[in-house]
Scaffold this motif. Structure first.
Motif, mmCIF file in Angstrom:
data_model
loop_
_atom_site.group_PDB
_atom_site.id
_atom_site.type_symbol
_atom_site.label_atom_id
_atom_site.label_comp_id
_atom_site.label_asym_id
_atom_site.label_seq_id
_atom_site.Cartn_x
_atom_site.Cartn_y
_atom_site.Cartn_z
ATOM 1 N N LYS A 1 41.774 48.488 42.451
ATOM 2 C CA LYS A 1 41.082 49.494 41.617
ATOM 3 C C LYS A 1 41.432 49.302 40.142
ATOM 4 O O LYS A 1 40.567 49.405 39.270
ATOM 5 C CB LYS A 1 41.475 50.895 42.089
ATOM 6 N N GLU B 1 38.777 48.567 37.238
ATOM 7 C CA GLU B 1 38.675 49.438 36.053
ATOM 8 C C GLU B 1 38.793 48.619 34.769
ATOM 9 O O GLU B 1 38.086 48.863 33.795
ATOM 10 C CB GLU B 1 39.760 50.510 36.096
ATOM 11 N N ASP C 1 44.906 48.545 47.651
ATOM 12 C CA ASP C 1 43.660 49.145 47.154
ATOM 13 C C ASP C 1 43.849 49.687 45.736
ATOM 14 O O ASP C 1 42.962 49.571 44.892
ATOM 15 C CB ASP C 1 43.202 50.270 48.091
ATOM 16 N N ILE D 1 35.836 48.130 45.797
ATOM 17 C CA ILE D 1 37.166 47.695 46.247
ATOM 18 C C ILE D 1 37.023 46.766 47.449
ATOM 19 O O ILE D 1 37.661 45.709 47.517
ATOM 20 C CB ILE D 1 38.067 48.909 46.573
ATOM 21 N N TRP E 1 34.355 47.605 36.515
ATOM 22 C CA TRP E 1 33.848 47.591 37.886
ATOM 23 C C TRP E 1 32.925 46.408 38.174
ATOM 24 O O TRP E 1 32.119 46.444 39.093
ATOM 25 C CB TRP E 1 33.197 48.935 38.254
#
Length: 275
Positions: free
Chosen positions: A27, A31, A23, A3, A35
């Motif tokens: 994320k 995802e 954040d 992140i 990542w």
């Protein structure tokens, strides 16, 4: 931590772009791209460009209300078992011809679904009712493709599950084409439910309380779309959205995974990032 890596890669933001890139938001993009920071950065930059030009948070109900007259897409009055907002889609109720306006209506309702998420939830569920659907009144492939494009690329990880309830056999031909536009993650979230298939019915019941689920989806509740009442709801929500996104130059602390910012200048111009 990825992140923070993504935050650094994106660089300084301001206004609504800063507010959008919480954040929780970063994320979701990570995802969606397993990542991989570089791929997530590219995806997020494309969304920020899209949001700065399309301005989904500024669409008002009055601009798209005609699209909602038949209740072809609307936010349900109930949630699923995990408290997620539910959108009901009834493609057989299509009432207009303009793809651009249909997409604005859908984007408005996706934004509205997010606006109405409880604090501990970031995803929504879709229930798709095929009553009255046929190839003659079905959305064109272009419309389905654009819907998938917007959902996958600009609202990653916002969809928890989409139940396609009792589609007619003829839908299989349409689906064979449409499924190629879906990425693997989205494809896994699409569930077909047939009343005579016990396993598929039980899967849907694991997401929804039978008392809340409309009879059109095999439940016990009466589905009654009231356009005037829905218009009143959306008008109230437009005021909530304006406060959240800072139409009055003050951004409120939201509850759906957006960051806090004190003022809201125009969205950051990301034109140099465009390829």
């Amino acid at each position: 931590m990825q992140i923070n890596e993504l935050k650094a890669a994106i660089g300084p933001l301001s206004g609504r772009s800063l507010q959008y890139c919480s954040d929780a938001c970063l994320k979701r993009y990570l995802e969606a791209r397993n990542w991989n920071v570089d791929k997530s950065k590219k995806m997020l930059e494309e969304t920020l460009i899209w949001r700065s030009t399309y301005k989904p948070e500024e669409i008002k109900w009055g601009e798209v209300a005609i699209e909602g007259e038949t209740g072809k897409v609307y936010r349900a009055s109930f949630h699923d078992r995990d408290g997620r907002t539910v959108l009901i889609l009834r493609p057989g109720m299509q009432n207009t011809k303009s793809l651009d306006n249909q997409m604005r209506h859908l984007v408005y309702l996706i934004e509205n679904a997010i606006l109405n998420l409880p604090e501990d939830q970031e995803q929504m569920s879709w229930l798709i009712d095929f009553t009255g659907w046929s190839l003659s009144n079905s959305p064109p492939i272009k419309s389905a493709r654009e819907t998938i494009n917007i959902l996958q690329n600009h609202y990653p990880e916002r969809l928890a599950v989409a139940f396609l309830y009792n589609p007619p056999r003829i839908f299989e031909a349409f689906w064979k084409v449409v499924k190629y536009f879906l990425d693997a993650k989205t494809f896994e979230k699409v569930k077909f439910v047939y009343p005579k298939n016990k396993d598929s019915v039980e899967l849907m019941r694991s997401y929804f309380d039978e008392e809340n689920l409309p009879t059109e989806f095999g439940g016990k509740a009466m589905l009654n779309y009231d356009h005037e009442e829905f218009t009143r709801q959306m008008t109230r929500d437009d005021a909530k959205s304006a406060a959240l996104w800072g139409s009055d130059n003050k951004l409120q602390h939201p509850s759906n995974g957006y960051a806090r910012a004190e003022v809201a200048p125009e969205p950051l111009c990301l034109a140099p990032l465009a390829s």
